[in-house]
Design an enzyme around this catalytic site. Structure first.
Site, PDB file in Angstrom:
ATOM      1  N   GLY A 505       0.817  -1.207   0.000  1.00 24.23           N
ATOM      2  CA  GLY A 505       0.000   0.000   0.000  1.00 24.23           C
ATOM      3  C   GLY A 505       0.844   1.248   0.000  1.00 24.23           C
ATOM      4  N   GLY A 507       0.273   5.534   1.233  1.00 22.02           N
ATOM      5  CA  GLY A 507      -0.619   6.559   1.757  1.00 22.02           C
ATOM      6  C   GLY A 507       0.059   7.902   1.851  1.00 22.02           C
ATOM      7  N   GLY A 508      -0.502   8.762   2.718  1.00 23.91           N
ATOM      8  CA  GLY A 508       0.014  10.113   2.851  1.00 23.91           C
ATOM      9  C   GLY A 508       1.400  10.175   3.452  1.00 23.91           C
ATOM     10  N   PHE A 509       1.822   9.121   4.103  1.00 18.74           N
ATOM     11  CA  PHE A 509       3.140   9.116   4.731  1.00 18.74           C
ATOM     12  C   PHE A 509       4.193   8.500   3.830  1.00 18.74           C
ATOM     13  CE2 PHE A 509       5.596   9.634   8.531  1.00 18.74           C
ATOM     14  CZ  PHE A 509       6.547   8.634   8.515  1.00 18.74           C
ATOM     15  N   GLY A 510       3.848   7.482   3.113  1.00 14.52           N
ATOM     16  CA  GLY A 510       4.807   6.808   2.241  1.00 14.52           C
ATOM     17  C   GLY A 510       4.343   5.399   1.916  1.00 14.52           C
ATOM     18  N   VAL A 512       4.037   1.275   2.190  1.00 13.50           N
ATOM     19  CA  VAL A 512       3.870   0.309   3.268  1.00 13.50           C
ATOM     20  C   VAL A 512       4.307  -1.058   2.755  1.00 13.50           C
ATOM     21  CG1 VAL A 512       2.282  -0.730   4.926  1.00 13.50           C
ATOM     22  CG2 VAL A 512       1.927   1.633   4.171  1.00 13.50           C
ATOM     23  N   LYS A 526       5.983   1.042   7.478  1.00 13.67           N
ATOM     24  CA  LYS A 526       5.596   2.243   6.735  1.00 13.67           C
ATOM     25  C   LYS A 526       6.795   3.185   6.688  1.00 13.67           C
ATOM     26  CE  LYS A 526       2.302   4.953   8.373  1.00 13.67           C
ATOM     27  NZ  LYS A 526       0.934   5.472   8.655  1.00 13.67           N
ATOM     28  N   ASP A 633      -8.623  11.905  11.066  1.00 12.96           N
ATOM     29  CA  ASP A 633      -8.508  11.340   9.717  1.00 12.96           C
ATOM     30  C   ASP A 633      -9.212   9.982   9.647  1.00 12.96           C
ATOM     31  OD1 ASP A 633      -7.793  11.417   7.072  1.00 12.96           O
ATOM     32  OD2 ASP A 633      -5.771  10.652   7.381  1.00 12.96           O
TER      33      ASP A 633
END
Length: 847
Positions: A505, A507-510, A512, A526, A633
């Site tokens: 996956g 996401g907004g952080f980086g 996974v 992550k 969130d």
């Protein structure tokens, strides 16, 4: 202790004619115990009386020997504000010892009393160790942390197995200029079988068999808690102990209430406890679940949070006495949990077939890296009485460090240790530099993803840390929970050098990664990447929040890594992925934006259970700690599912903490497109009701299996929240449900679900329910799915169903909505509607 008790029962069955004889003998042996006279020592002075006990002075006493190279006594007799026992002390400038004659084998209580008299001088120079029975029971000990006199006297208590002969207590100053001191010493024989030699072993991961050899190590008392009661002083305790109330350790105060104190005579009987295990004042008070026992929806736990040393073994003793049952305890069963992965049934009737009969359970618990031990109680569905209770808790650390075997002080050896370490370290550095030089000559430097030099064994972690060297708003960041740090070399091993095939996956952080640690545990890693809009603040927030909270419906943080400019988070692995993965697929850049296609085959009751689990996690965030947490969130990609489809809320990088009394937190708008609370956007005031709104959008996703924003649809259908509420207000929500669910939802369940969503999506936060109310409504929806209930007048959406509903097994939990001023100070955007708010939200700030 359980093993010993079962052996007694088995023996009594074999020798049935003598059963009552053995029972009376066991009780008489406990009753025959009286608190011994020796040894109670008043250090640095003559004899005195304290707590109705005679304390013998250590000046020219013939009952024990004081062996000292350099000791002196001080007295502060004029200080009438302190008890007489604490007006004198013995000071040791060099290693010194007391020798006591022990005439009986057994477990002994050993206590040291410390009080900072003015004559001691600079109390910060009082740093020392104490050896007893071959063990170092106190190491590099200091009392400077307890600066307020109200924290004194400071009493350190130990339980030791001592054999007949000379028993030495040795005080050793840590350095040449330091000193040791003590005000009073207690050494006396404990009651028979006071500490067992074995107990059930518990690791953070769960059951760990049986631990044997408890009597071979000293036990240091860390906590002694009177659950539901007040302070217990030595004058009111059978063994001169202090017990303190549990209020400061209770994780969520609203989940528990004090039981009515028991004023009758407690029934101490074998194989239960005696009044020496805990006094009457502990067993006659308790805390129980703060619920109506008639409700079938009481599934929360009451949890206590105790600080302990990381990576240590502790004896946990939990005390029970059923003072909550009216006549019999035959129908009451409940669960006791230690950490999140160990649980055992507590059935008082199986232990002692009588109410008001004290008993206790012992466990040897390995502490994890959090620095806390969680103890919880909760109801069982197979119990006719839905409650749980607890009377007392004791936690004792197992000591394994051996004491010094010679007459020298610690500092006499420290110089050799320092020199040896320095020389050895210099040799290792030279060897490493040589190897590194050879490696560099033989090959080109590789990027991080291909770096295979074993960093861990050489460095044990990087000396550079993003969390300690960066700042936020000009303020230095404090070091985070170091016990959760994972070496970068372990991350490389777990992810196979960040193999792209392991990506599950982004996401907004980086990105996974699915990974496996060296111990075989599956985890999700992550890794932060530049350009994703999130950085150090979100990284720090995630660690700070998840290292302090644990709940079965919140994803657990395993560790983090901040070496080599990296920001990496390691979580428990959730086998089934995100909730959105099981609802629909999208073609847009954002996970919840773009053309979507239903892919769900989850039955309705399973979807409800997933929503209920997520609601429990969010409710815990809102109420389960001293500082309430707003997730900020909530969305379907931040609700993860384990192998059994149990829901857990994840991703706390945007979360905010605040006091429970605060009505809102003023903050810049952050969140995800389509889930954002319109009131939060207008007023920039974040509340817990903002999470409720976002969760309402998730509920619509679960029902309709489509993206929350779908630009490919006609304008009136683009926003799922607006489109869904249009059909709900017409009373035709069933027209837009997921095609897979068509004809499979009980109409009453769907009707109640629609009403719940509508309440969550109210434009004004004050009109929305609390999460506990949403949780109740979802539990009710699940019941209705399996119940044939005709539509009645009280089921109309404008009526509170709990007021008139005839089923007495369901009781509505109270909800208090506090009205607030709905006028915002931001006049330029106060009239913006939800559509305009979504259109103005900067996409690059969404996760």
């Amino acid at each position: 202790m359980e093993i010993l008790q079962s052996q007694k029962i088995f023996l009594s069955l074999l020798l049935l004619p003598f059963f009552f004889h053995f029972s009376s003998l066991s009780l008489s042996s406990a009753a025959a115990y009286t608190l011994p006279e020796q040894y109670f020592i008043n250090c640095g002075s003559a004899s005195t009386v304290y707590n109705l006990r005679n304390y013998t002075g250590d000046v020219n006493s013939g009952k024990f020997t004081l062996s000292s190279g350099d000791s002196s006594q001080i007295e502060d007799a004029a200080n009438s504000s302190t008890d007489e026992l604490y007006r004198s002390a013995r000071i040791f400038r060099k290693p010194s010892s007391y020798e006591l004659d022990v005439v009986q084998n057994g477990t002994y209580v050993v206590r040291f009393h410390f009080f900072p008299l003015s004559g001691l001088g600079n109390i910060s120079d009082a740093r020392f160790s104490v050896d007893a029975s071959r063990f170092r029971v106190l190491s590099n000990f200091s009392i400077t942390n307890a600066t307020d006199l109200k924290n004194f006297p400071l009493i350190e208590e130990f339980l030791l197995t001592i054999s007949v002969g000379k028993f030495e207590i040795r005080f050793v100053p840590t350095e040449i200029n330091y000193f040791a001191f003590v005000n009073a010493i207690e050494v006396f024989l404990a009651p028979p079988d006071f500490i067992p030699d074995s107990a059930a072993a518990v690791a953070p991961k769960g059951d760990d068999g049986e631990y044997k050899g408890l009597l071979s190590s000293p036990l240091r008392v860390i906590h002694r808690i009177n659950i539901g009661g007040s302070n217990v002083t030595p004058t009111n305790d059978t063994l001169l102990r202090y017990w303190i109330p549990d209020d400061d350790y209770l994780f969520n105060k609203v989940t528990a209430r004090k039981s009515d104190p028991y004023n009758g005579r407690l029934d101490y009987r074998s194989p239960g406890a005696t009044n020496f295990d805990a006094p009457d004042s502990v067993y006659s008070t308790a805390k129980e679940m703060n619920i109506d026992s008639r409700s079938q929806f009481n599934t929360f736990n009451v949890s206590w949070h105790f600080d302990v040393k990381t990576g240590k073994k502790h004896l946990l003793r939990v005390h029970f006495c059923d003072i909550v049952s009216n006549t019999t305890n035959e129908f009451l069963k409940f669960d006791l949990f230690i950490y999140n992965n160990f649980g055992t049934m507590i059935y008082p009737f199986d232990f002692v077939q009588q109410t008001a009969a004290p008993f206790y359970n012992d466990f040897v618990v390995d502490s994890d890296n959090s620095g806390f031990m969680n103890v919880s109680i909760g109801p069982r569905r197979d119990s006719r009485v839905q409650t749980a209770f607890l009377n007392g808790v004791e936690i004792m650390e197992l000591i394994t460090e051996l004491g010094s075997s010679n007459g020298g002080s610690d500092h006499s050896k420290s110089l050799f240790v320092i020199i040896g370490s320095s020389v050895g370290g210099l040799v290792l550095v030279l060897v490493f530099l040589t190897l590194l030089f050879i490696c560099l000559r033989r090959r080109k430097w590789k990027p991080v993803e291909a770096f295979d030099l074993p960093l861990g064994p050489f460095f044990g972690g990087s000396s550079y840390s993003r969390t300690t060297n960066r700042t936020i708003n000009g303020s230095p960041l404090a070091d985070l929970n170091l016990g959760l740090k994972v070496p970068f070399s372990e991350i490389l091993y777990a992810t196979k050098n960040f193999n792209a095939k392991l990506i599950i996956g982004e996401g907004g952080f980086g990105k996974v990664y699915k990974a496996k640690l060296r111990n075989g545990r599956k985890v999700a890693v992550k890794r932060s990447e530049q350009g994703h809009g999130q950085g150090l603040p979100e990284f720090q927030t995630e660690i700070m929040i998840l290292s302090k909270i644990k709940h079965q419906h919140l994803v657990s943080l395993i560790g983090y890594c901040d070496e080599r400019e990296e920001m990496i988070l390691v979580y428990e692995f959730m086998e089934k992925g995100t909730l959105r993965d099981h609802l629909y697929t999208t073609e847009g850049e954002e996970s919840s934006v773009g053309s979507s296609t239903s892919r769900s085959e989850l039955p309705w009751d399973l979807r409800l259970k997933i929503c209920i689990g997520a609601a429990k996690g969010i409710h815990y965030l809102h109420t389960g700690s001293n500082g309430a947490i707003i997730h900020r969130d909530i969305k379907s990609t931040n609700i993860l599912l384990d192998e059994n489809y149990v829901a857990k809320v994840a991703d706390f990088g945007l979360s905010r903490t605040g006091l429970l009394e605060e009505t809102h937190v003023s903050t810049a708008v952050k969140g995800s497109f389509g889930y954002l609370d319109p009131e939060y956007f207008r007023c920039l005031q974040l509340t817990q009701k903002s999470d409720v709104y976002s969760f309402g959008v998730v509920l619509l996703e679960v029902l309709c299996a489509r993206a929350v924003i779908d630009q490919s649809l006609p304008r009136e259908e683009v926003s799922l929240a607006e489109w869904g509420m249009t059909w709900q207000r017409k009373g035709e929500l069933g027209e837009i449900v997921d095609r897979f669910l068509a004809g499979r939802i009980n109409p009453n369940s769907l009707r109640k679900f629609g009403e719940t969503v509508e309440k969550c999506l109210q434009d004004n936060g004050a009109d929305r329910p609390n999460m506990v109310d949403v949780l109740w409504d979802l539990e009710y929806c699940l019941q209705l799915q399996h119940t044939v209930v005709p539509r009645e007048a009280y089921e109309d959406s404008a009526t509170d169903v709990s007021l008139d509903f005839p089923m007495n097994v369901i009781q509505r939990l109270p909800s208090h909505n506090v009205p607030i001023d709905e006028t915002c100070s931001f006049s330029d955007i106060s009239q913006v509607n939800a559509n305009e708010a979504f259109s103005q939200l900067r996409i690059d700030e969404a996760r």
